[in-house]
Design a protein around this motif. Structure first.
Motif, PDB file in Angstrom:
ATOM      1  N   ALA A 186       0.825  -1.210   0.000  1.00 19.11           N
ATOM      2  CA  ALA A 186       0.000   0.000   0.000  1.00 19.11           C
ATOM      3  C   ALA A 186       0.857   1.258   0.000  1.00 19.11           C
ATOM      4  O   ALA A 186       0.411   2.330  -0.448  1.00 19.11           O
ATOM      5  N   LEU A 187       2.105   1.169   0.487  1.00 14.70           N
ATOM      6  CA  LEU A 187       3.013   2.314   0.433  1.00 14.70           C
ATOM      7  C   LEU A 187       3.254   2.733  -1.015  1.00 14.70           C
ATOM      8  O   LEU A 187       3.320   3.926  -1.331  1.00 14.70           O
ATOM      9  N   VAL A 188       3.400   1.744  -1.890  1.00 18.95           N
ATOM     10  CA  VAL A 188       3.676   2.046  -3.297  1.00 18.95           C
ATOM     11  C   VAL A 188       2.486   2.738  -3.946  1.00 18.95           C
ATOM     12  O   VAL A 188       2.636   3.774  -4.616  1.00 18.95           O
ATOM     13  N   THR A 189       1.291   2.203  -3.760  1.00 24.61           N
ATOM     14  CA  THR A 189       0.118   2.816  -4.389  1.00 24.61           C
ATOM     15  C   THR A 189      -0.137   4.213  -3.824  1.00 24.61           C
ATOM     16  O   THR A 189      -0.538   5.122  -4.556  1.00 24.61           O
ATOM     17  N   ALA A 190       0.109   4.392  -2.505  1.00 23.88           N
ATOM     18  CA  ALA A 190      -0.075   5.724  -1.913  1.00 23.88           C
ATOM     19  C   ALA A 190       0.934   6.710  -2.474  1.00 23.88           C
ATOM     20  O   ALA A 190       0.597   7.857  -2.808  1.00 23.88           O
ATOM     21  N   ALA A 191       2.187   6.282  -2.608  1.00 23.24           N
ATOM     22  CA  ALA A 191       3.224   7.177  -3.133  1.00 23.24           C
ATOM     23  C   ALA A 191       2.944   7.547  -4.585  1.00 23.24           C
ATOM     24  O   ALA A 191       3.134   8.704  -5.003  1.00 23.24           O
ATOM     25  N   LEU A 192       2.480   6.591  -5.386  1.00 19.46           N
ATOM     26  CA  LEU A 192       2.151   6.891  -6.787  1.00 19.46           C
ATOM     27  C   LEU A 192       0.999   7.888  -6.885  1.00 19.46           C
ATOM     28  O   LEU A 192       1.014   8.799  -7.722  1.00 19.46           O
ATOM     29  N   ALA A 193       0.016   7.759  -5.984  1.00 23.94           N
ATOM     30  CA  ALA A 193      -1.115   8.701  -5.980  1.00 23.94           C
ATOM     31  C   ALA A 193      -0.657  10.100  -5.604  1.00 23.94           C
ATOM     32  O   ALA A 193      -1.097  11.095  -6.202  1.00 23.94           O
ATOM     33  N   VAL A 194       0.234  10.195  -4.623  1.00 20.45           N
ATOM     34  CA  VAL A 194       0.778  11.506  -4.236  1.00 20.45           C
ATOM     35  C   VAL A 194       1.549  12.117  -5.404  1.00 20.45           C
ATOM     36  O   VAL A 194       1.452  13.322  -5.675  1.00 20.45           O
ATOM     37  N   GLY A 195       2.309  11.299  -6.110  1.00 23.46           N
ATOM     38  CA  GLY A 195       3.062  11.797  -7.250  1.00 23.46           C
ATOM     39  C   GLY A 195       2.153  12.383  -8.325  1.00 23.46           C
ATOM     40  O   GLY A 195       2.451  13.441  -8.893  1.00 23.46           O
ATOM     41  N   ARG A 196       1.044  11.705  -8.594  1.00 23.75           N
ATOM     42  CA  ARG A 196       0.113  12.239  -9.604  1.00 23.75           C
ATOM     43  C   ARG A 196      -0.498  13.562  -9.147  1.00 23.75           C
ATOM     44  O   ARG A 196      -0.696  14.482  -9.948  1.00 23.75           O
TER      45      ARG A 196
END
Length: 448
Positions: free
Chosen positions: A84-94
């Motif tokens: 979930a860290l990865v999906t959260a970080a990708l969402a923040v990046g967008r």
């Protein structure tokens, strides 16, 4: 946490590998920063141990780069492998990409210098007994010693590069002394070091006797009239004033138009002989680190040289915006929070030593303690604080000046330092340390 262990290293490697692989599955490059920290805390007062704790904390911070974006996520768990860290970080990046605030990805970390090899600080049975004995007080004295020993292990793993890591630690001792006489005198002092025995030796032989004497003096009846020829601002007060204007020396403040020092590089901003250098790797740094929270090697960064403004502190993001190289000043918070620009060990020096307190034929007002800011403005440098002071007569006699107000402008103070007293004091905010000696100056005003 006496040093790296094979099991811990293997666990960290497996966790960071899992996150890097999960990021790659989403088409992203990744970097994993991990903290493991152990903190001993001990409170001794009036010869007894009032409180003791031993707490383990940690954090995992993940940065990802994908499709021209940079995202970030953190968990307050060391060596997390939660996808979930990865999906959260990708969402923040967008989300950040929509604001246009995306720096270019950094190069993979190389092999920056190592931290000094020092034993991790611990509050063991011997240290506990020494602290208990030192807090005994008596004869109208109330002595409280609040001690904390941090032992930290930092690890940084970037996709495609070998993991980097170091261990470090710091000891902090807050001395609080209350004396009863004609009134009540109080003095507080923070001490820092890397070794518990060395710090306790210094406190026992030098700092504690001085502080007890000051507390008793501040409990005496104040002088009826505040009059003096010269003003000495103790380093305990100076470092708090310097901390007010630290933001002015940060490159992100310059880029955002919040620093009064913007566009003044090369100009005189302090008295001749004044230097201001940030160096987390300095021999006297209480918390030595070889690289910052982004893996950028740390080293000395001169902000003021012989009174002339020479530079600013920066992290990767602000340096990229300014088209320069980062100074290795990107610090993460205690929970691995997103990097902000902060000093590591910011030290003010002056070439002229004028000694401490006593000046033949002159009356000196020595401001020994700041009691909080009534008003302060980090942009203009204006301040007004409550303080305690001592009046030192031409013959060396010392009297309580009572509670006073100290006011002025910190930037103006930097331009009007006549010399120093040779005694370095330190102020701490999380892992940022600001240090400096007492200074002689005529630029500040006092009152009651």
């Amino acid at each position: 946490m006496s040093g790296p262990t094979e099991s811990t290293s293997a666990s960290s490697a497996a966790a960071s590998d899992a996150l890097i692989e999960e990021a790659a599955r989403h088409g992203a490059d990744a970097e994993v920063w991990t903290l493991r920290q152990r903190t001993d805390e001990l409170v001794c007062r009036l010869g007894t141990v009032e409180r003791r704790s031993d707490v383990a904390t940690g954090a995992t911070a993940l940065t990802v780069w994908a499709d021209g974006t940079e995202g970030y996520a953190v968990q307050n768990v060391p060596d997390s492998r939660d996808p979930a860290l990865v999906t959260a970080a990708l969402a923040v990046g967008r989300a950040l990409a929509a604001t246009g605030s995306v720096p270019p990805p950094p190069p993979a970390p190389g092999a920056p210098r190592k931290a000094p090899d020092t034993p991790p600080p611990r509050l063991d049975a011997e240290a506990t007994e020494r602290l208990r004995a030192l807090s005994a007080g008596g004869d109208g004295l109330d002595v409280e010693l609040r001690t904390r020993a941090d032992r930290s292990r930092i690890r940084l793993h970037r996709a495609g590069a070998r993991p980097l890591g170091y261990d470090t630690g710091v000891v902090q001792l807050h001395t609080r002394i209350t004396a009863r006489g004609d009134g009540i005198g109080y003095i507080g002092h923070q001490s820092y070091g890397r070794s518990v025995p060395a710090l306790l030796d210094r406190v026992e032989t030098t700092e504690l006797p001085e502080l007890i004497g000051l507390a008793r003096l501040l409990a005496a009846k104040p002088v009826s009239r505040l009059a003096y020829d010269d003003l000495l601002v103790d380093g305990r007060v100076l470092v708090k004033l310097l901390s007010l204007i630290v933001p002015a020396f940060l490159l992100d403040s310059v880029l955002e138009g919040r620093s009064p020092l913007a566009d003044r590089t090369g100009e005189v901003v302090a008295s001749p002989g004044v230097t201001l250098v940030d160096d987390p790797t300095a021999p006297d740094s209480p918390l030595p680190v070889p690289w910052d929270g982004e893996g950028t090697p740390c080293g000395p960064t001169a902000l003021i040289e012989d009174g002339v403004l020479s530079g600013f502190l920066s992290a990767r993001r602000t340096a990229a915006e300014a088209g320069t190289t980062g100074s290795g000043s990107g610090q993460r918070g205690p929970g691995g929070e997103m990097v902000t620009v902060q000093p590591g060990y910011l030290l003010l020096r002056h070439t002229t030593c004028l000694g401490t307190e006593f000046r033949p034929g002159r009356t000196v007002l020595h401001v020994v303690q700041a009691n909080g800011a009534h008003t302060s403005n980090p942009i203009t440098g204006e301040f007004s604080i409550g303080a305690n002071a001592v009046v030192v007569g031409p013959d060396g006699t010392r009297d309580n000046a009572g509670n006073i107000t100290l006011a002025g402008n910190v930037f103006e103070l930097l331009r009007n330092i006549d010399g120093h007293d040779g005694r370095i004091r330190v102020n701490r905010s999380h892992d940022s340390f600001v240090a400096g000696p007492g200074v002689w100056t005529a630029s500040l005003t006092t009152g009651r």
